[in-house]
Motif scaffolding. Structure first.
Motif, PDB file in Angstrom:
ATOM      1  N   GLN A 175     -15.281 -31.033  31.522  1.00  0.00           N
ATOM      2  CA  GLN A 175     -15.239 -31.604  30.181  1.00  0.00           C
ATOM      3  C   GLN A 175     -16.559 -32.286  29.848  1.00  0.00           C
ATOM      4  OE1 GLN A 175     -11.791 -34.153  30.746  1.00  0.00           O
ATOM      5  NE2 GLN A 175     -10.553 -32.768  29.504  1.00  0.00           N
ATOM      6  N   TYR A 220     -17.184 -20.962  32.355  1.00  0.00           N
ATOM      7  CA  TYR A 220     -16.834 -21.983  33.369  1.00  0.00           C
ATOM      8  C   TYR A 220     -17.957 -22.206  34.386  1.00  0.00           C
ATOM      9  CZ  TYR A 220     -14.265 -24.315  37.109  1.00  0.00           C
ATOM     10  OH  TYR A 220     -13.855 -25.197  38.087  1.00  0.00           O
ATOM     11  N   THR A 261     -12.003 -24.295  31.085  1.00  0.00           N
ATOM     12  CA  THR A 261     -11.176 -24.047  32.274  1.00  0.00           C
ATOM     13  C   THR A 261     -11.705 -22.846  33.068  1.00  0.00           C
ATOM     14  OG1 THR A 261      -9.718 -22.671  30.977  1.00  0.00           O
ATOM     15  CG2 THR A 261      -9.102 -24.982  31.172  1.00  0.00           C
ATOM     16  N   ARG A 262     -11.190 -22.760  34.298  1.00  0.00           N
ATOM     17  CA  ARG A 262     -11.639 -21.727  35.237  1.00  0.00           C
ATOM     18  C   ARG A 262     -11.518 -20.313  34.656  1.00  0.00           C
ATOM     19  NH1 ARG A 262     -11.685 -22.786  40.723  1.00  0.00           N
ATOM     20  NH2 ARG A 262     -10.089 -24.383  40.565  1.00  0.00           N
ATOM     21  N   SER A 289     -13.533 -28.704  26.700  1.00  0.00           N
ATOM     22  CA  SER A 289     -12.779 -28.659  27.949  1.00  0.00           C
ATOM     23  C   SER A 289     -12.750 -27.190  28.360  1.00  0.00           C
ATOM     24  CB  SER A 289     -11.366 -29.211  27.728  1.00  0.00           C
ATOM     25  OG  SER A 289     -10.740 -29.348  28.971  1.00  0.00           O
ATOM     26  N   PHE A 300     -11.361 -27.424  35.830  1.00  0.00           N
ATOM     27  CA  PHE A 300     -11.880 -27.566  34.463  1.00  0.00           C
ATOM     28  C   PHE A 300     -13.069 -28.523  34.423  1.00  0.00           C
ATOM     29  CE2 PHE A 300      -8.810 -30.923  34.882  1.00  0.00           C
ATOM     30  CZ  PHE A 300      -9.313 -31.976  34.150  1.00  0.00           C
ATOM     31  N   GLN A 348     -12.157 -19.348  31.706  1.00  0.00           N
ATOM     32  CA  GLN A 348     -13.122 -19.024  30.646  1.00  0.00           C
ATOM     33  C   GLN A 348     -14.435 -18.497  31.218  1.00  0.00           C
ATOM     34  OE1 GLN A 348     -11.999 -22.989  28.587  1.00  0.00           O
ATOM     35  NE2 GLN A 348     -13.096 -21.829  27.027  1.00  0.00           N
TER      36      GLN A 348
END
Ligand SMILES: C[S@@+](CC[C@H](N)C(=O)[O-])C[C@H]1O[C@@H](n2cnc3c(N)ncnc32)[C@H](O)[C@@H]1O
Length: 311
Positions: free
Chosen positions: A277, A298, A292-293, A290, A275, A295
């Motif tokens: 941020q 990413y 994450t992988r 935030s 992830f 999304q």
């Protein structure tokens, strides 16, 4: 970020007549004045040489980062105000292939001479042929597509700043102001932002919206530009790292609108396993992201840095 080779070599030639001790003393005085936000004083040749070695690379990196966010402007003429040794013009010449002419305004005659010598070492005819004006910003100014005020507003009173902006607004299409990335520097930028919005100016960067700035004390909007340190720079600043991070605040605005991003990354990007941020300024709010992988964004987030436009 490092200075263009021809500029670095020209700076080394300017510094060659001075002992390391003389440059270190001048550099310490310069740093003390900068920390106190005192106006620039380039009275001695050593003070000017010290500025070239310890401040010019940092202001160049900040200006370069800012102009990079303003590529949509494509100016044909530049007015570099409070130009010092011409730092802003060197960065603009590197980033804006559309530029056809540059006018530099600087009150210190010896600094104009230094700037002219540096520019004469450039491979760019734009810089070599630039027009230097040894005069005050309070005197009549040439017109230009783009006016650049880098690290100079701190040296003007609020009344002088507004008077200058009023004149520039009638003579230019866009204005970029860069200040030290301190709470005081950000406050000056906020005042200019209010002024620009009252003039129906269009914000270009960094703000991705015209709402009130959501950045609240004790935070302030600023960005870092990483500068590679030369051996002399390390010696003069008694530094051990091979780089320093110059912090700056800025505002670019103009008379015509350009496409602005959905958001701006206004703090460090934390890249962790799986992830990423970062704080995002968007639509008048600061929204922690935030990603994450799983999304779609990413990969974009992994490449993102503090100061980048976000989508
Ligand atoms: C901190 S230096 C910044 C130089 C350059 N813009 C840079 O970013 O490296 C500020 C410069 O503004 C110039 N300056 C300050 N007030 C001025 C005025 N009223 N008219 C013309 N130049 C001025 C100073 O002489 C100095 O060279």
């Amino acid at each position: 970020m490092r200075l263009p080779d021809s500029l670095q070599e020209a700076i080394e030639r300017e510094c060659a007549p001075f002992s390391h001790e003389a440059l270190r003393d001048a550099s310490q005085q310069l740093s003390a004045r900068y920390q106190e936000s005192a106006p620039s004083r380039f009275q001695s040749p050593a003070a000017r040489a010290a500025y070239l070695t310890v401040r010019m690379p940092a202001t160049y990196a900040a200006i370069h980062a800012v102009l990079n966010e303003c590529q949509a402007l494509s100016p044909t003429s530049l007015l570099d105000l409070g130009a010092g040794p011409g730092t802003g013009s060197w960065a603009a010449a590197a980033l804006f292939p559309t530029l056809e002419s540059i006018n530099l305004i600087e009150q210190s005659h010896p600094m104009v001479e230094v700037g002219r010598r540096l520019a004469s070492a450039s491979a760019s005819a734009l810089l070599r042929d630039a027009s230097w004006h040894c005069q005050s910003l309070q005197d009549p100014l040439p017109s230009a597509d783009l006016a650049l005020l880098s690290y100079v507003i701190a040296e003007l009173s609020s009344a002088q700043t507004i008077e200058l902006l009023e004149r520039l607004w009638s003579q230019t299409n866009a204005i970029i102001v860069i200040e030290p990335g301190t709470p005081a520097g950000h406050q000056r930028i906020l005042q200019i932002r209010d002024w620009a919005l009252a003039k129906n100016g269009h914000l270009i960067a960094p703000c991705p919206h015209c709402f009130a700035c959501p950045m609240q004390t004790p935070d302030w909007c600023h960005f870092p530009a990483r500068v590679e340190r030369t051996r002399m720079h390390k010696y003069l600043k008694s530094g051990t790292l091979g780089y320093e991070d110059e912090k700056f605040s800025y505002l670019a605005f103009g008379k015509t609108s350009v496409k602005i991003p959905f958001g701006r990354i206004v703090g460090p990007v934390k890249k962790r396993s799986g992830f990423v941020q970062f704080p995002l300024c968007t639509q008048g709010k600061l929204i922690p992201q935030s990603i994450t992988r799983s999304q779609e964004t990413y990969r974009l987030a992994r490449d993102a840095d503090w100061g980048d436009a976000w989508m």
